[in-house]
Design a protein around this motif. Structure first.
Motif, PDB file in Angstrom:
ATOM      1  N   VAL A 186       0.856  -1.187   0.000  1.00 53.84           N
ATOM      2  CA  VAL A 186       0.000   0.000   0.000  1.00 53.84           C
ATOM      3  C   VAL A 186       0.890   1.235   0.000  1.00 53.84           C
ATOM      4  CG1 VAL A 186      -1.748   1.330   1.244  1.00 53.84           C
ATOM      5  CG2 VAL A 186      -1.869  -1.174   1.212  1.00 53.84           C
ATOM      6  N   GLY A 187       0.797   2.029  -1.066  1.00 51.55           N
ATOM      7  CA  GLY A 187       1.523   3.291  -1.139  1.00 51.55           C
ATOM      8  C   GLY A 187       0.682   4.386  -0.506  1.00 51.55           C
ATOM      9  N   LEU A 188       1.107   4.857   0.657  1.00 47.45           N
ATOM     10  CA  LEU A 188       0.358   5.879   1.395  1.00 47.45           C
ATOM     11  C   LEU A 188       0.829   7.268   0.987  1.00 47.45           C
ATOM     12  CD1 LEU A 188       0.186   4.557   5.082  1.00 47.45           C
ATOM     13  CD2 LEU A 188      -1.686   4.707   3.436  1.00 47.45           C
ATOM     14  N   ARG A 189      -0.046   8.034   0.378  1.00 49.59           N
ATOM     15  CA  ARG A 189       0.298   9.414   0.057  1.00 49.59           C
ATOM     16  C   ARG A 189       0.356  10.251   1.333  1.00 49.59           C
ATOM     17  NH1 ARG A 189      -3.558   8.423  -4.367  1.00 49.59           N
ATOM     18  NH2 ARG A 189      -2.401   8.278  -6.336  1.00 49.59           N
ATOM     19  N   GLU A 190       0.999  11.413   1.230  1.00 50.08           N
ATOM     20  CA  GLU A 190       1.131  12.284   2.386  1.00 50.08           C
ATOM     21  C   GLU A 190      -0.251  12.679   2.925  1.00 50.08           C
ATOM     22  OE1 GLU A 190       3.947  11.629   3.090  1.00 50.08           O
ATOM     23  OE2 GLU A 190       5.273  13.335   2.829  1.00 50.08           O
ATOM     24  N   GLY A 191      -0.361  12.705   4.239  1.00 45.39           N
ATOM     25  CA  GLY A 191      -1.609  13.072   4.879  1.00 45.39           C
ATOM     26  C   GLY A 191      -2.574  11.925   5.077  1.00 45.39           C
ATOM     27  N   THR A 192      -2.163  10.708   4.700  1.00 46.27           N
ATOM     28  CA  THR A 192      -3.048   9.551   4.846  1.00 46.27           C
ATOM     29  C   THR A 192      -2.540   8.609   5.921  1.00 46.27           C
ATOM     30  OG1 THR A 192      -1.893   8.312   3.115  1.00 46.27           O
ATOM     31  CG2 THR A 192      -3.755   9.658   2.434  1.00 46.27           C
ATOM     32  N   TRP A 193      -3.424   7.705   6.336  1.00 45.81           N
ATOM     33  CA  TRP A 193      -3.040   6.708   7.335  1.00 45.81           C
ATOM     34  C   TRP A 193      -3.913   5.477   7.202  1.00 45.81           C
ATOM     35  CZ3 TRP A 193      -4.760  11.589   9.357  1.00 45.81           C
ATOM     36  CH2 TRP A 193      -6.111  11.628   9.723  1.00 45.81           C
ATOM     37  N   LEU A 194      -3.426   4.392   7.783  1.00 46.77           N
ATOM     38  CA  LEU A 194      -4.194   3.168   7.920  1.00 46.77           C
ATOM     39  C   LEU A 194      -4.566   2.995   9.381  1.00 46.77           C
ATOM     40  CD1 LEU A 194      -2.208   0.646   5.684  1.00 46.77           C
ATOM     41  CD2 LEU A 194      -4.360   1.793   5.136  1.00 46.77           C
ATOM     42  N   ARG A 195      -5.816   2.616   9.624  1.00 49.23           N
ATOM     43  CA  ARG A 195      -6.299   2.386  10.983  1.00 49.23           C
ATOM     44  C   ARG A 195      -6.777   0.947  11.090  1.00 49.23           C
ATOM     45  NH1 ARG A 195      -7.620   1.497  15.614  1.00 49.23           N
ATOM     46  NH2 ARG A 195      -8.984   2.767  16.922  1.00 49.23           N
ATOM     47  N   ARG A 196      -6.117   0.196  11.957  1.00 47.19           N
ATOM     48  CA  ARG A 196      -6.536  -1.179  12.205  1.00 47.19           C
ATOM     49  C   ARG A 196      -7.225  -1.279  13.552  1.00 47.19           C
ATOM     50  NH1 ARG A 196      -3.228  -7.027  12.028  1.00 47.19           N
ATOM     51  NH2 ARG A 196      -5.065  -8.240  12.641  1.00 47.19           N
ATOM     52  N   ASP A 197      -8.420  -1.858  13.549  1.00 46.28           N
ATOM     53  CA  ASP A 197      -9.167  -2.141  14.771  1.00 46.28           C
ATOM     54  C   ASP A 197      -9.571  -3.600  14.707  1.00 46.28           C
ATOM     55  OD1 ASP A 197     -10.733  -2.242  16.999  1.00 46.28           O
ATOM     56  OD2 ASP A 197     -12.219  -0.777  16.333  1.00 46.28           O
ATOM     57  N   ALA A 198      -8.779  -4.448  15.367  1.00 50.46           N
ATOM     58  CA  ALA A 198      -8.966  -5.901  15.327  1.00 50.46           C
ATOM     59  C   ALA A 198      -8.863  -6.388  13.878  1.00 50.46           C
ATOM     60  CB  ALA A 198     -10.291  -6.295  15.987  1.00 50.46           C
ATOM     61  N   ASP A 199      -9.955  -6.909  13.320  1.00 46.64           N
ATOM     62  CA  ASP A 199      -9.920  -7.457  11.959  1.00 46.64           C
ATOM     63  C   ASP A 199     -10.420  -6.468  10.916  1.00 46.64           C
ATOM     64  OD1 ASP A 199      -8.928  -9.916  12.838  1.00 46.64           O
ATOM     65  OD2 ASP A 199     -10.942 -10.673  13.267  1.00 46.64           O
ATOM     66  N   ARG A 200     -10.545  -5.219  11.277  1.00 46.24           N
ATOM     67  CA  ARG A 200     -11.003  -4.195  10.339  1.00 46.24           C
ATOM     68  C   ARG A 200      -9.855  -3.233  10.041  1.00 46.24           C
ATOM     69  NH1 ARG A 200     -15.400  -1.777   8.118  1.00 46.24           N
ATOM     70  NH2 ARG A 200     -15.467   0.498   8.051  1.00 46.24           N
ATOM     71  N   LEU A 201      -9.631  -2.960   8.762  1.00 48.73           N
ATOM     72  CA  LEU A 201      -8.568  -2.057   8.330  1.00 48.73           C
ATOM     73  C   LEU A 201      -9.162  -1.034   7.370  1.00 48.73           C
ATOM     74  CD1 LEU A 201      -5.397  -1.614   8.356  1.00 48.73           C
ATOM     75  CD2 LEU A 201      -5.403  -2.863   6.187  1.00 48.73           C
TER      76      LEU A 201
END
Length: 242
Positions: A186-201
């Motif tokens: 996953v190429g994350l552009r500036e200002g973005t993020w990934l949020r993982r909550d258990a089995d949800r991304l």
């Protein structure tokens, strides 16, 4: 598992961590003490002070992992862990040297929130192999924390033909990675993020999303709010142990 993986710590026109402060606050609701891992930069005291100031509005007490004789023991008692950005080779070398790969992995698996920014986001992947950094030091292994089964490329940049750059684009470099390794990136552009909550991304942020790279497939655009939970069941295949 609770993860917040930022592409960057500073967004244009905003203060340090300001663009993600609301998301950080939501992740760390109820947390009062946070361990910051500053090994990606040389000035560890200054780096920790910067983080403490940025998180002060959230009422968080920040302790630098470098300030104690046994950083792994500090992490094992942490309410939350934040691994900052900088040079990812230097960071991973220090994580291995201080026994923090195992300590952080086990603490996060037990439910403690993890925040990564840039190099700290790279550390959440199985390996270091999709970093943008120069190898200024040599870690004993490319093995990282493995909090996710896929790779991330923080600070992802789209090609800009108008700049006259004649080297590989970021997309081309990631495609070269996929020639040797069969694992999504996953190429994350500036200002973005990934949020993982258990089995949800999910993909979040203030910018124009991300790009998903897979072997044998065209890059796929990902918009804000995209559900990427299926990536959590991926099986990574690398060319050989590093």
């Amino acid at each position: 598992m609770q993860l917040l993986l930022l592409s960057n710590s500073t967004a244009p026109g905003r203060g340090y961590l300001e663009h993600a402060r609301e998301e950080i606050g939501a992740l760390l609701d109820g947390v009062r003490r946070l361990v910051f891992v500053p090994y990606a930069l040389a000035d560890r005291d200054g780096y920790t002070a910067q983080v403490a100031k940025a998180l002060e509005p959230l009422g968080l007490e920040v302790t630098g992992a470098h300030t104690v004789a046994d950083p792994a023991a500090l992490v094992r008692d942490a309410e939350a862990v934040f691994v900052g950005g900088g040079n990812s080779f230097r960071l991973l070398k220090a994580l291995h040297e201080h026994g923090l790969v195992r300590a952080v992995r086990e603490r996060v698996a037990a439910g403690v929130p993890y925040i990564g920014s840039s190099a700290g986001t790279n550390m959440a992947c199985p390996t270091l192999r999709t970093t943008n950094d120069m190898p200024i030091v040599q870690p004993p292994s490319f093995e990282a924390l493995g909090l996710l089964p896929f790779q991330i490329n923080p600070h992802y940049l789209d090609a800009r033909p108008d700049l006259g750059h004649m080297g590989e684009t970021r997309a081309e470099r990631l495609e070269q990675f996929l020639e040797e390794n069969d694992v999504p990136v996953v190429g994350l552009r500036e200002g973005t993020w990934l949020r993982r909550d258990a089995d949800r991304l999910t993909l979040g942020g203030i910018a124009a999303g991300a790009v998903l790279f897979r072997r044998g497939a065209n890059p796929a655009e990902l918009g804000p709010g995209a559900d990427l939970s299926t990536l959590l069941s991926e099986r990574a295949r690398f060319d050989a142990p590093a």
